[in-house]
Structures are given as C-alpha cells and as structure tokens.
Write an enzyme that holds these catalytic residues in place. Structure first.
Site, PDB file in Angstrom:
ATOM      1  N   ASP A  38       0.858  -1.175   0.000  1.00  0.00           N
ATOM      2  CA  ASP A  38       0.000   0.000   0.000  1.00  0.00           C
ATOM      3  C   ASP A  38       0.902   1.236   0.000  1.00  0.00           C
ATOM      4  O   ASP A  38       2.000   1.186   0.547  1.00  0.00           O
ATOM      5  CB  ASP A  38      -0.873  -0.070   1.268  1.00  0.00           C
ATOM      6  N   ASP A 237      -1.469  -0.696   6.124  1.00  0.00           N
ATOM      7  CA  ASP A 237      -1.701  -0.133   7.460  1.00  0.00           C
ATOM      8  C   ASP A 237      -3.137   0.294   7.710  1.00  0.00           C
ATOM      9  O   ASP A 237      -3.506   0.582   8.833  1.00  0.00           O
ATOM     10  CB  ASP A 237      -0.794   1.088   7.658  1.00  0.00           C
ATOM     11  N   ASP A 241      -6.968  -1.707   3.771  1.00  0.00           N
ATOM     12  CA  ASP A 241      -6.039  -2.780   3.431  1.00  0.00           C
ATOM     13  C   ASP A 241      -6.456  -4.132   4.010  1.00  0.00           C
ATOM     14  O   ASP A 241      -5.907  -5.168   3.615  1.00  0.00           O
ATOM     15  CB  ASP A 241      -4.631  -2.436   3.943  1.00  0.00           C
TER      16      ASP A 241
HETATM   17  P1  ADP Z   1      -5.910   6.142  -0.628  1.00  0.00           P
HETATM   18  O1  ADP Z   1      -5.312   5.018   0.188  1.00  0.00           O
HETATM   19  O2  ADP Z   1      -5.199   6.321  -1.918  1.00  0.00           O
HETATM   20  O3  ADP Z   1      -6.083   7.415   0.118  1.00  0.00           O
HETATM   21  P2  ADP Z   1      -8.835   6.133  -0.664  1.00  0.00           P
HETATM   22  O4  ADP Z   1      -9.774   5.112  -1.220  1.00  0.00           O
HETATM   23  O5  ADP Z   1      -8.947   6.490   0.770  1.00  0.00           O
HETATM   24  O6  ADP Z   1      -7.376   5.595  -1.037  1.00  0.00           O
HETATM   25  O7  ADP Z   1      -9.009   7.471  -1.498  1.00  0.00           O
HETATM   26  C1  ADP Z   1      -8.903   7.441  -2.892  1.00  0.00           C
HETATM   27  C2  ADP Z   1      -8.910   8.847  -3.440  1.00  0.00           C
HETATM   28  O8  ADP Z   1     -10.175   9.480  -3.182  1.00  0.00           O
HETATM   29  C3  ADP Z   1      -7.876   9.737  -2.795  1.00  0.00           C
HETATM   30  O9  ADP Z   1      -6.612   9.567  -3.380  1.00  0.00           O
HETATM   31  C4  ADP Z   1      -8.487  11.102  -3.092  1.00  0.00           C
HETATM   32  O10 ADP Z   1      -8.246  11.477  -4.427  1.00  0.00           O
HETATM   33  C5  ADP Z   1      -9.975  10.854  -2.922  1.00  0.00           C
HETATM   34  N1  ADP Z   1     -10.423  11.156  -1.549  1.00  0.00           N
HETATM   35  C6  ADP Z   1     -10.773  10.273  -0.588  1.00  0.00           C
HETATM   36  N2  ADP Z   1     -11.122  10.904   0.554  1.00  0.00           N
HETATM   37  C7  ADP Z   1     -10.965  12.231   0.323  1.00  0.00           C
HETATM   38  C8  ADP Z   1     -11.143  13.423   1.105  1.00  0.00           C
HETATM   39  N3  ADP Z   1     -11.562  13.412   2.376  1.00  0.00           N
HETATM   40  N4  ADP Z   1     -10.884  14.606   0.507  1.00  0.00           N
HETATM   41  C9  ADP Z   1     -10.471  14.672  -0.769  1.00  0.00           C
HETATM   42  N5  ADP Z   1     -10.282  13.590  -1.544  1.00  0.00           N
HETATM   43  C10 ADP Z   1     -10.526  12.393  -1.026  1.00  0.00           C
HETATM   44 MG    MG Z   2      -2.358   3.241   3.857  1.00  0.00          MG
END
Ligand code: ADP
Ligand code: MG
Length: 292
Positions: A38, A237, A241
């Site tokens: 990750d 983490d 995941d």
């Molecule tokens: P990652 O482990 O890459 O953060 P997530 O599934 O949590 O994976 O999020 C994927 C994408 O969604 C992030 O890279 C971002 O572009 C968008 N995203 C998620 N949560 C937020 C947030 N609170 N504010 C802005 N963008 C968000």
């Molecule tokens: Mg992570």
C-alpha cells in the site's frame, strides 16, 4: 519445518520487532515472489501536506479554501487533515457545514454557507459531470512531482485544483533495496492518481504499479498478482487494506497502523515501517529454508 525451528524463528522475529501471529506465515514467507505494498502510510508517512492551490477564474482563494476545509473538517482521511491544517495556519475561519457525505474512494461533499461543495479525485468530478480538462497541465505537472491532485467544485462549478504531498518514509528506499536483494519484486497498490503513483514508484525503483483502485479493488489486484507471479505478501496499514491483507498468502501489517489492519494480518511489524518485511523474509529463509 520442525515445531522447534518455528518456535526459534518466531522468537527471533519477536526480538527484531516482527510478530508472527500465525506460525504458518514464517514458513510461507520464504516462497514469496512479490511484495505488494500500500502507498499511503506504508511507503509514505501518511501525513500529507497541502502544497498547491490553484483557483479557477471567478472564485476567491480564501473563500474556496474556507469552504473546502469546512467540508474536510468532518473527514478522517489524511488528505482532510492536510487541508484543514493549511486553512487554520492561514488564519481562515471555517464556516458551518451541513449534510456531510463521504463517497468511498472518491471524495467528500457537504453544504457550506448555502453552497454545495464537493472535494475529491478527478473521477469524482467526472461523475458529477464536471470537466477538469482546464486544469490538465497543472494536474500533469503535480502528478509528475509525486503530488496528488484533487479538485473542488462549488455549486456545480469547478473552483480549484489542490495538491497534497505525502513524504516518503526515510526507511523505505533501503527496505525496497533489501527486498530486491532477496530476489523479490515490489508492487505498489494505491487508490491515488496514476501519474502520482508512477512518479513515486519510479523514485523508489518499484517494479509494478496498480493505481486508482477502490478499496475492494486492492483484493482484485492481489488476486491478479497471485495468478501471474505465485506467492504474494501484502503490506498495509489502513482499514482499506484489511481485505487485501486477508487475501494475500501472507499479510503483514504496519504496527502503527489501524487495529483492523493488524487484526487481518499474519505478521505485525512493530518497527512501523517496511524494513520489517525483508527482515521477516530473511528470517523465514534462514530458519525454514534449509531445514526441509
Ligand atoms: P488512498 O489510500 O489512496 O487514500 P482512498 O480510497 O482512501 O485511497 O481514497 C482514494 C482517493 O479518493 C484519494 O486519493 C483522493 O483522491 C480521494 N479522496 C478520498 N477521501 C478524500 C477526502 N476526504 N478529501 C479529498 N479527496 C478524497
Ligand atoms: Mg495506507
């Protein structure tokens, strides 16, 4: 392997901060072909900071940041903290917000001061029917710099492109070199933007990249890696995941990560970083490898 060699290996692991929750993991690790990792919080600190904010014509910078930070104040994503901190440091007051909603893997939205505000990935904006091509050159530059571009929309109009950068942990490059030394390939699996992921992978010498995956897509990616390469270890983490940690042949959780990740893992890395992975594999090779 004999029960004694497993006991000795497990004990030695504990001494070096590698906790085997299952004895089987110690036996399997020596046969791992690929370590899938990750990005956020595992390769990187998981503490991004806001680095860039470009405002579209017709919008006011501080007003946009105030609205965006207000929405993010309700999100638990590391990106959210970066944005809120930037606003607070700039002395910007956060207006009240209602109707908060989080769209998994996409972003967040709420109503602020009577305005509809959405913040998130480019695919979120596209889903809302917004054209982000006006910011294409900026997004490309930010991605090449290893920064993650995000967008903000206010009342259905694209208002800003925002970038956050998450520093690579100082321990990461040596850990990747050690994995290569052991003859393994390293793959990165992330929900982040593809260009950003590629830039970071290139910087770290990572062999394979799976980007822009939704949380459930991480499991799918692990399955595909298994089918093409054989035994897969997965390192992560976050809550996101947990399914991938369970799907991998061996799941290794960063000890400083979330409880859900730790509970889904076969191995817990108390060091809080990736160096525990080559250590665990070397230990598996040393204690199990030549005792068959
Ligand atoms: P990652 O482990 O890459 O953060 P997530 O599934 O949590 O994976 O999020 C994927 C994408 O969604 C992030 O890279 C971002 O572009 C968008 N995203 C998620 N949560 C937020 C947030 N609170 N504010 C802005 N963008 C968000
Ligand atoms: Mg992570």
């Amino acid at each position: 392997a004999t029960p004694t060699s497993i006991m000795v290996g497990t004990g030695r692991g504990a001494e070096m901060g590698v906790l085997f929750r299952k004895g089987e993991a110690l036996q399997l690790l020596k046969d791992a072909k690929v370590v899938a990792v990750d990005k956020t919080g595992t390769l990187t600190e998981g503490r991004p900071v806001l680095t860039d904010l470009e405002i579209a014509d017709g919008f006011d910078r501080n007003q946009v940041l105030a609205k965006v930070a207000s929405v993010e104040s309700r999100s638990e994503h590391p990106i959210a903290r970066a944005i809120v901190e930037s606003a607070v440091e700039g002395g910007i007051a956060l207006p009240t917000m209602t109707d908060f909603d989080s769209v998994t893997g996409m972003g967040v939205r709420a109503t602020v001061d009577g305005a509809r505000v959405e913040v998130g990935a480019d695919r979120f904006m596209r889903e809302l029917g917004l054209d982000v091509s006006g910011f294409a050159r900026t997004a490309e530059r930010l991605g090449n710099e290893g920064k993650s571009p995000l967008y903000a929309a206010i009342d259905g109009r694209l208002a800003a492109i925002i970038a956050v950068a998450d520093p690579i942990k100082s321990s990461t490059p040596a850990a990747i070199a050690a994995l290569h030394q052991l003859g393994l390939k390293v793959a990165m699996i992330t929900g982040d933007n593809a260009r950003t992921a590629q830039a970071i992978a290139k910087q770290l010498g990572i062999d394979e990249v799976v980007a822009e995956v939704l949380p459930e897509g991480k499991v799918e990616a692990v399955r595909r890696l298994k089918a093409t390469h054989g035994q897969i270890a997965y390192v992560g983490d976050g809550i996101n995941d947990a399914p991938a940690l369970a799907e991998a042949d061996v799941g290794l959780a960063i000890g400083t990560g979330t409880d859900v990740a730790v509970e889904s893992a076969d191995v817990v890395l108390m060091s809080g970083n990736l160096q525990g992975v080559p250590n665990a594999i070397a230990l598996s090779k040393a204690t199990i490898g030549n005792i068959r």
